[in-house]
Design a protein around this motif. Structure first.
Motif, PDB file in Angstrom:
ATOM      1  N   LYS A   5     -23.228  15.924  -3.273  1.00  0.00           N
ATOM      2  CA  LYS A   5     -23.290  14.466  -3.422  1.00  0.00           C
ATOM      3  C   LYS A   5     -22.267  13.960  -4.430  1.00  0.00           C
ATOM      4  O   LYS A   5     -21.672  12.897  -4.243  1.00  0.00           O
ATOM      5  N   THR A   6     -22.021  14.732  -5.501  1.00  0.00           N
ATOM      6  CA  THR A   6     -21.042  14.315  -6.510  1.00  0.00           C
ATOM      7  C   THR A   6     -19.641  14.255  -5.906  1.00  0.00           C
ATOM      8  O   THR A   6     -18.905  13.280  -6.114  1.00  0.00           O
ATOM      9  N   VAL A   7     -19.260  15.299  -5.164  1.00  0.00           N
ATOM     10  CA  VAL A   7     -17.937  15.324  -4.525  1.00  0.00           C
ATOM     11  C   VAL A   7     -17.823  14.207  -3.494  1.00  0.00           C
ATOM     12  O   VAL A   7     -16.790  13.550  -3.383  1.00  0.00           O
ATOM     13  N   PHE A   8     -18.924  13.986  -2.766  1.00  0.00           N
ATOM     14  CA  PHE A   8     -18.907  12.944  -1.756  1.00  0.00           C
ATOM     15  C   PHE A   8     -18.704  11.568  -2.381  1.00  0.00           C
ATOM     16  O   PHE A   8     -17.938  10.731  -1.875  1.00  0.00           O
ATOM     17  N   ILE A   9     -19.395  11.311  -3.482  1.00  0.00           N
ATOM     18  CA  ILE A   9     -19.237  10.038  -4.184  1.00  0.00           C
ATOM     19  C   ILE A   9     -17.799   9.874  -4.677  1.00  0.00           C
ATOM     20  O   ILE A   9     -17.225   8.775  -4.635  1.00  0.00           O
ATOM     21  N   CYS A  10     -17.194  10.971  -5.134  1.00  0.00           N
ATOM     22  CA  CYS A  10     -15.790  10.922  -5.570  1.00  0.00           C
ATOM     23  C   CYS A  10     -14.873  10.530  -4.420  1.00  0.00           C
ATOM     24  O   CYS A  10     -13.972   9.697  -4.579  1.00  0.00           O
ATOM     25  N   ILE A  11     -15.104  11.123  -3.247  1.00  0.00           N
ATOM     26  CA  ILE A  11     -14.277  10.803  -2.078  1.00  0.00           C
ATOM     27  C   ILE A  11     -14.438   9.336  -1.697  1.00  0.00           C
ATOM     28  O   ILE A  11     -13.460   8.639  -1.401  1.00  0.00           O
ATOM     29  N   ILE A  12     -15.671   8.847  -1.712  1.00  0.00           N
ATOM     30  CA  ILE A  12     -15.918   7.449  -1.348  1.00  0.00           C
ATOM     31  C   ILE A  12     -15.210   6.503  -2.320  1.00  0.00           C
ATOM     32  O   ILE A  12     -14.589   5.511  -1.904  1.00  0.00           O
ATOM     33  N   HIS A  13     -15.269   6.795  -3.595  1.00  0.00           N
ATOM     34  CA  HIS A  13     -14.601   5.943  -4.584  1.00  0.00           C
ATOM     35  C   HIS A  13     -13.081   6.002  -4.436  1.00  0.00           C
ATOM     36  O   HIS A  13     -12.392   4.975  -4.576  1.00  0.00           O
ATOM     37  N   TYR A  18      -8.171   3.099  -2.680  1.00  0.00           N
ATOM     38  CA  TYR A  18      -6.958   2.994  -1.871  1.00  0.00           C
ATOM     39  C   TYR A  18      -7.058   1.843  -0.877  1.00  0.00           C
ATOM     40  O   TYR A  18      -6.068   1.141  -0.624  1.00  0.00           O
ATOM     41  N   SER A  19      -8.239   1.623  -0.306  1.00  0.00           N
ATOM     42  CA  SER A  19      -8.427   0.524   0.651  1.00  0.00           C
ATOM     43  C   SER A  19      -8.140  -0.823   0.002  1.00  0.00           C
ATOM     44  O   SER A  19      -7.458  -1.679   0.577  1.00  0.00           O
ATOM     45  N   VAL A  20      -8.669  -1.025  -1.201  1.00  0.00           N
ATOM     46  CA  VAL A  20      -8.466  -2.288  -1.913  1.00  0.00           C
ATOM     47  C   VAL A  20      -6.998  -2.470  -2.288  1.00  0.00           C
ATOM     48  O   VAL A  20      -6.411  -3.543  -2.076  1.00  0.00           O
ATOM     49  N   ILE A  21      -6.377  -1.424  -2.836  1.00  0.00           N
ATOM     50  CA  ILE A  21      -4.983  -1.519  -3.276  1.00  0.00           C
ATOM     51  C   ILE A  21      -4.048  -1.779  -2.104  1.00  0.00           C
ATOM     52  O   ILE A  21      -3.165  -2.654  -2.164  1.00  0.00           O
ATOM     53  N   TYR A  22      -4.219  -1.032  -1.009  1.00  0.00           N
ATOM     54  CA  TYR A  22      -3.367  -1.237   0.157  1.00  0.00           C
ATOM     55  C   TYR A  22      -3.563  -2.626   0.755  1.00  0.00           C
ATOM     56  O   TYR A  22      -2.592  -3.267   1.183  1.00  0.00           O
TER      57      TYR A  22
END
Length: 237
Positions: A5-13, A18-22
């Motif tokens: 879950k920790t790694v998954f949360i990192c990927i989501i963030h 990147y979605s917001v910046i792009y």
């Protein structure tokens, strides 16, 4: 032991960032060919990982549908963006209907009691050709400067495919799991994917920078005016 879950949360963030910046960059100024498709692909990528987490708090069939939809769009839009950038050619509009077909097939497999393995194989059958096109265009592209960046981009996309193929093989070998969170080695798979996503997220900003440098180099070598037609035609939204 890697906490899934920790790694998954990192990927989501990471994908959300990147979605917001792009999106902000795309809406605020002109950019090179394919940037719009890449932005939509990045948003789809965030949607993909968010949809996987959705199954922990909502109906699982809804998560299955969203995963198939976003994964299909992510693969196609990334391939389209790279193709537009390297060859100035996109895909026919009908290609973008494939994620809808993929969604329907995956939901049917889920509702009919098929396990995770068969759904992963179906997803791979759609992902493989578009991932191949993305890697091929990046590996073979020969710009005036920065070819190593495009080769590195091909490596990151190949890593993403290898990660998914590896997890599919593990799921098949260890039984027909119902959920991706029940599959073995999920933590290692996500950690591998996190590295790939970080690298892929940076790529098009580097592509844009190299594109600008290439234009300036052409201007310097040819003496074209800065507002010349050749420069204007090479820039689009």
């Amino acid at each position: 032991m890697i906490d899934i879950k920790t790694v998954f949360i990192c990927i989501i963030h990471v994908t959300l960032f990147y979605s917001v910046i792009y999106s902000l960059f795309w809406l605020s100024q002109k950019s090179c060919r394919g940037f719009g498709c890449w932005t939509l692909a990045t948003i789809s990528n965030f949607g993909l990982y968010a949809a996987i987490m959705l199954r922990l708090v909502a109906s699982e069939w809804l998560s299955v549908a969203a995963v198939a939809l976003f994964l299909g769009f992510s693969a196609i839009l990334h391939a389209a963006a790279v193709r537009l950038f390297t060859a100035n050619r996109g895909f026919h509009w009908s290609v973008y209907l494939l994620p809808l077909v993929l969604m329907v097939v995956n939901v049917y497999c889920y509702l009919s009691g098929r396990g995770l393995a068969i759904r992963y194989v179906i997803l791979l059958l759609i992902i493989i050709p578009f991932n191949y096109l993305t890697c091929k265009n990046l590996f073979l592209y020969n710009p005036l400067i920065g070819r190593i960046i495009f080769i590195l981009g091909g490596v990151f996309f190949f890593m993403r495919f290898v990660g998914m193929a590896f997890e599919t093989a593990v799921i098949i070998l260890h039984g027909n799991h119902i959920s991706i969170f029940d599959s073995p080695d999920m933590g290692s798979y996500l950690l591998f994917m996190l590295i790939a996503e970080i690298g892929i997220g940076l790529l098009f900003f580097m592509f844009s920078s190299l594109h600008s440098q290439e234009l300036l180099l052409k201007l310097k070598n040819t003496g074209y005016r800065k507002d010349g037609a050749e420069v204007e035609d090479s820039v689009s939204n």
